[in-house]
Design an enzyme around this catalytic site. Structure first.
Site, PDB file in Angstrom:
ATOM      1  N   HIS A 197      34.419 -50.957   5.857  1.00  0.00           N
ATOM      2  CA  HIS A 197      35.654 -51.689   5.579  1.00  0.00           C
ATOM      3  C   HIS A 197      36.124 -51.467   4.150  1.00  0.00           C
ATOM      4  O   HIS A 197      37.306 -51.568   3.859  1.00  0.00           O
ATOM      5  CB  HIS A 197      35.490 -53.168   5.940  1.00  0.00           C
ATOM      6  N   ARG A 304      44.198 -57.015  10.819  1.00  0.00           N
ATOM      7  CA  ARG A 304      42.833 -57.521  10.603  1.00  0.00           C
ATOM      8  C   ARG A 304      42.935 -58.851   9.863  1.00  0.00           C
ATOM      9  O   ARG A 304      42.887 -58.905   8.634  1.00  0.00           O
ATOM     10  CB  ARG A 304      42.027 -56.527   9.755  1.00  0.00           C
ATOM     11  N   ARG A 340      44.789 -59.401  15.566  1.00  0.00           N
ATOM     12  CA  ARG A 340      43.417 -59.438  16.039  1.00  0.00           C
ATOM     13  C   ARG A 340      42.809 -60.746  15.548  1.00  0.00           C
ATOM     14  O   ARG A 340      42.912 -61.063  14.340  1.00  0.00           O
ATOM     15  CB  ARG A 340      42.601 -58.272  15.489  1.00  0.00           C
ATOM     16  N   GLU A 438      35.172 -51.902  21.746  1.00  0.00           N
ATOM     17  CA  GLU A 438      34.392 -51.346  20.638  1.00  0.00           C
ATOM     18  C   GLU A 438      32.892 -51.555  20.839  1.00  0.00           C
ATOM     19  O   GLU A 438      32.083 -51.122  20.039  1.00  0.00           O
ATOM     20  CB  GLU A 438      34.858 -51.922  19.297  1.00  0.00           C
ATOM     21  N   ASN A 461      35.661 -47.134  15.347  1.00  0.00           N
ATOM     22  CA  ASN A 461      34.660 -47.256  14.277  1.00  0.00           C
ATOM     23  C   ASN A 461      33.404 -47.922  14.821  1.00  0.00           C
ATOM     24  O   ASN A 461      32.279 -47.433  14.659  1.00  0.00           O
ATOM     25  CB  ASN A 461      35.201 -48.097  13.113  1.00  0.00           C
ATOM     26  N   ARG A 472      27.625 -47.751  10.575  1.00  0.00           N
ATOM     27  CA  ARG A 472      28.841 -47.155  10.001  1.00  0.00           C
ATOM     28  C   ARG A 472      28.888 -47.235   8.482  1.00  0.00           C
ATOM     29  O   ARG A 472      29.733 -46.611   7.863  1.00  0.00           O
ATOM     30  CB  ARG A 472      30.092 -47.794  10.618  1.00  0.00           C
ATOM     31  N   CYS A 505      42.793 -47.857  17.739  1.00  0.00           N
ATOM     32  CA  CYS A 505      43.105 -48.461  16.442  1.00  0.00           C
ATOM     33  C   CYS A 505      42.008 -48.205  15.412  1.00  0.00           C
ATOM     34  O   CYS A 505      42.129 -48.613  14.269  1.00  0.00           O
ATOM     35  CB  CYS A 505      43.381 -49.960  16.572  1.00  0.00           C
TER      36      CYS A 505
HETATM   37  C1  PEP Z   1      37.028 -50.531  14.848  1.00  0.00           C
HETATM   38  O1  PEP Z   1      35.892 -50.985  14.961  1.00  0.00           O
HETATM   39  O2  PEP Z   1      37.322 -49.336  15.087  1.00  0.00           O
HETATM   40  C2  PEP Z   1      38.130 -51.402  14.404  1.00  0.00           C
HETATM   41  C3  PEP Z   1      39.376 -51.004  14.451  1.00  0.00           C
HETATM   42  O3  PEP Z   1      37.798 -52.615  13.883  1.00  0.00           O
HETATM   43  P1  PEP Z   1      37.110 -52.781  12.430  1.00  0.00           P
HETATM   44  O4  PEP Z   1      37.153 -51.433  11.749  1.00  0.00           O
HETATM   45  O5  PEP Z   1      37.884 -53.800  11.686  1.00  0.00           O
HETATM   46  O6  PEP Z   1      35.738 -53.214  12.762  1.00  0.00           O
HETATM   47 MG    MG Z   2      35.603 -53.095  14.902  1.00  0.00          MG
END
Ligand code: PEP
Ligand code: MG
Length: 581
Positions: A197, A304, A340, A438, A461, A472, A505
């Site tokens: 993030h 977000r 979201r 996800e 992600n 990640r 997304c």
């Molecule tokens: C993702 O996980 O791809 C997503 C868009 O949400 P975040 O990156 O905020 O976890």
């Molecule tokens: Mg996510």
């Protein structure tokens, strides 16, 4: 003398752009003091200031030690012996003499740089005990700096208020969100990864940034001039006049190319054979509103909300949220804004600050938090519903893992509609409701979930991290984080085949190499960082959907991520070669 030779360090580029400025160095938990030059005649006064601060720190530590000894015994109190040793450590003091004479800067700046280098060296030693003593050193550093602060004969803050590049061992998403945008022009870190993030926020703030630079905090010296090349992941220390000129030209070229693309923003995002793809944007901060329409984005595909909700530890109430959401909906009308719901946890702030988890990505995160705090969740849902009366809005839920959660969430949403009806407050009865895909189990259940929602939005992600079990944000496994892994691609395919509108997304949607694959798999929308929107719209206008579709079928049979990436990249390079320069 501070080193003046040009040096180049490599890392992972996480946010594009070029910036040239002096660098400020920050160590976790303690901010680097301001730097200013001193004259020869001031040298002794600087040493005196340090000596006073060391003595005061020594007194403090001894007092602390005595108190702990009194309360808990000598064993516990012995931890302060390590602090006291660091305070007068001979190697630190002799390095300080050398550096102070060489730099001729205020003592706290030199002391900070020297101790910081020692801390970095200690982080690298094999001995686990010694490594764990870094925290003690940091504590000593903080105390000495605090005690020196009372002895300033010149306030360095004015010198500190220059635009600069920030170098740090690591930056958390919350400290990235807190960066002073007027002063910080870009940042570089030693830790970090491309889909953390922190990286997402850097792109959203338009801050050029590089992460994963080995030895960064040892190599960089506060006050040096540096260049961030956020396209290539190059961090250049002490650039020569020729290098600076080269980068100023490159920056001008890039800006020109970007403006030319942005001018085409009103052309439809339609493939050459007429398939429209909605290109929306991801939003993290309120001040992005004005950029959204300027970028050509068709609304917001992912807001977000956690960065707004968890900003200062005081969760806004329904009314405050409503006003904030309404402003965004009105600013984007007639385009849709997808909110979201709160996705606390993971690498972002935990919902409750004292909650510490060993595996936060597998823990109390996303919808799990909201479902266990229904009253707080409903405040958000009612605020979103009410905002929907002012334009076009949708809502989606993070970290859904299966059917039961969808049904529970929809029930709460219906309760909120009923409450608004009772209160006589307006909302859009056609507000679209979606879930994020996800978590792999949700992708596998897509056909079961589809009849209950209006759309899916694939968070690549997290889907990548959970599918191939690669954290990640962990730099050690960053090269294993493969969004084009066949396992991930098959889950995306399975999700889209459930037959409802499906957006991407996650960050994969902004990867120009993979856009042909996503379009070919049948994604109906890409939601990307605001600065990437013009590029993605341009890319779509140069793709042929049928060609992408055929390629995607081949990709689904491929054995590894490089084969898949190669298939998609071939079409990308052929269709929009200019975007790869
Ligand atoms: C993702 O996980 O791809 C997503 C868009 O949400 P975040 O990156 O905020 O976890
Ligand atoms: Mg996510």
């Amino acid at each position: 003398m501070m080193e003046t030779l040009e040096r180049r360090l490599r890392g992972m580029p996480i946010s594009p752009g070029i910036v040239i400025a002096t660098v400020k160095v920050e160590v976790a938990g303690s901010t680097a003091p301001g730097i200013y030059s001193i004259r020869r005649c001031e040298k002794q006064a600087e040493w005196d200031r340090l000596e006073k601060a060391l003595c005061r720190t020594e007194v403090e530590l001894n007092e602390l030690k005595a108190r702990v000894e009194h309360m808990s015994g000598a064993d516990e109190a012995a931890i302060f012996d390590a602090h006291l040793l660091f305070l007068r450590d001979r190697s630190i003091m002799s390095k300080l003499h050398v550096e102070f004479d060489a730099r001729m800067q205020n003592m706290e700046a030199v002391y900070y740089a020297v101790v910081q280098n020692f801390m970095e060296l200690m982080r690298r030693v094999e001995d686990a005990y010694l490594r764990s003593r870094v925290a003690d050193m940091e504590d000593v550093l903080r105390r000495v700096l605090k005690n020196m602060a009372g002895e300033h004969h010149e306030c360095p803050s004015s010198r500190d208020k220059q635009p600069h590049i920030l170098a740090a061992y690591d930056l958390s998403p919350s400290s990235t969100a807190d960066l002073n945008r007027d002063l910080v022009r870009g940042f570089v870190t030693e830790a970090g990864s491309t889909v953390s993030h922190t990286a997402i926020l850097a792109r959203s703030l338009g801050l050029p940034a590089i992460v994963g630079i080995e030895q960064l905090t040892i190599e960089v010296k506060a006050g040096q001039e540096v260049i961030i090349d956020g396209y290539e992941g190059l961090f250049i220390l002490n650039p020569s006049p020729e290098t600076k000129e080269e980068y100023l030209n490159l920056r001008a070229e890039k800006e020109k190319a970007y403006k030319a693309l942005a001018l085409m923003r009103d052309l439809p995002a339609e493939t050459t054979d007429g398939r429209h793809i909605r290109v929306a944007t991801n939003v993290e901060f309120a001040h992005e509103y004005s950029n959204i329409t300027a970028s050509g984005a068709e609304g917001v595909g992912l807001y977000r909300t956690e960065f707004f909700l968890l900003n200062d530890g005081n969760m806004p109430n329904e009314e405050e949220q409503y006003v904030h959401y309404k402003d965004l909906v009105e600013a984007c009308a007639p385009e849709e804004v997808i909110f979201r719901s709160l996705d606390a946890g993971g690498d972002k702030l935990p919902f409750e600050r004292d909650v510490k988890e060993d595996n936060p990505f597998l823990g109390w995160r996303g919808i799990r938090v909201s479902l266990s705090r229904p009253e707080i969740f409903k405040d958000q849902l009612r605020a979103i519903l009410r905002a929907s009366a002012h334009g076009k809005a949708g809502v989606m839920f993070p970290m859904i893992s299966g059917y039961t959660e969808v049904i529970r969430v929809k029930k709460l949403l219906q309760d909120c509609r009923d409450e608004l009806n009772e209160r006589g407050q307006a909302y859009d009865p056609n507000l679209r409701v979606g879930v994020m895909i996800e978590v792999p189990s949700a992708a596998m259940m897509a056909d079961v979930l589809a009849p209950h929602v209006d759309f899916f939005s694939i968070g690549t992600n997290d889907l990548t991290q959970y599918t191939i079990a690669v954290d990640r944000v962990n730099r050690r496994v960053a090269d294993m984080f493969r969004p084009a892994h066949p396992g991930v691609i098959r889950l995306i395919d399975q999700t889209i085949r459930a037959g409802i509108p499906t957006a991407i997304c996650g960050e994969t949607g902004s990867d120009l190499n993979l856009v042909p694959l996503l379009i070919g798999l049948g994604a109906t929308e890409l939601s990307v960082g605001v600065h990437v929107v013009p590029l993605i719209r341009y890319a779509i206008r140069h793709l042929n959907y049928e060609e992408c579709r055929e390629m995607a079928q081949l990709a689904l049979k491929a054995q590894d991520s490089s084969a898949i990436k190669k298939l998609s990249r071939e079409i990308a390079i052929k269709s929009y070669p200019n975007l790869f320069h």
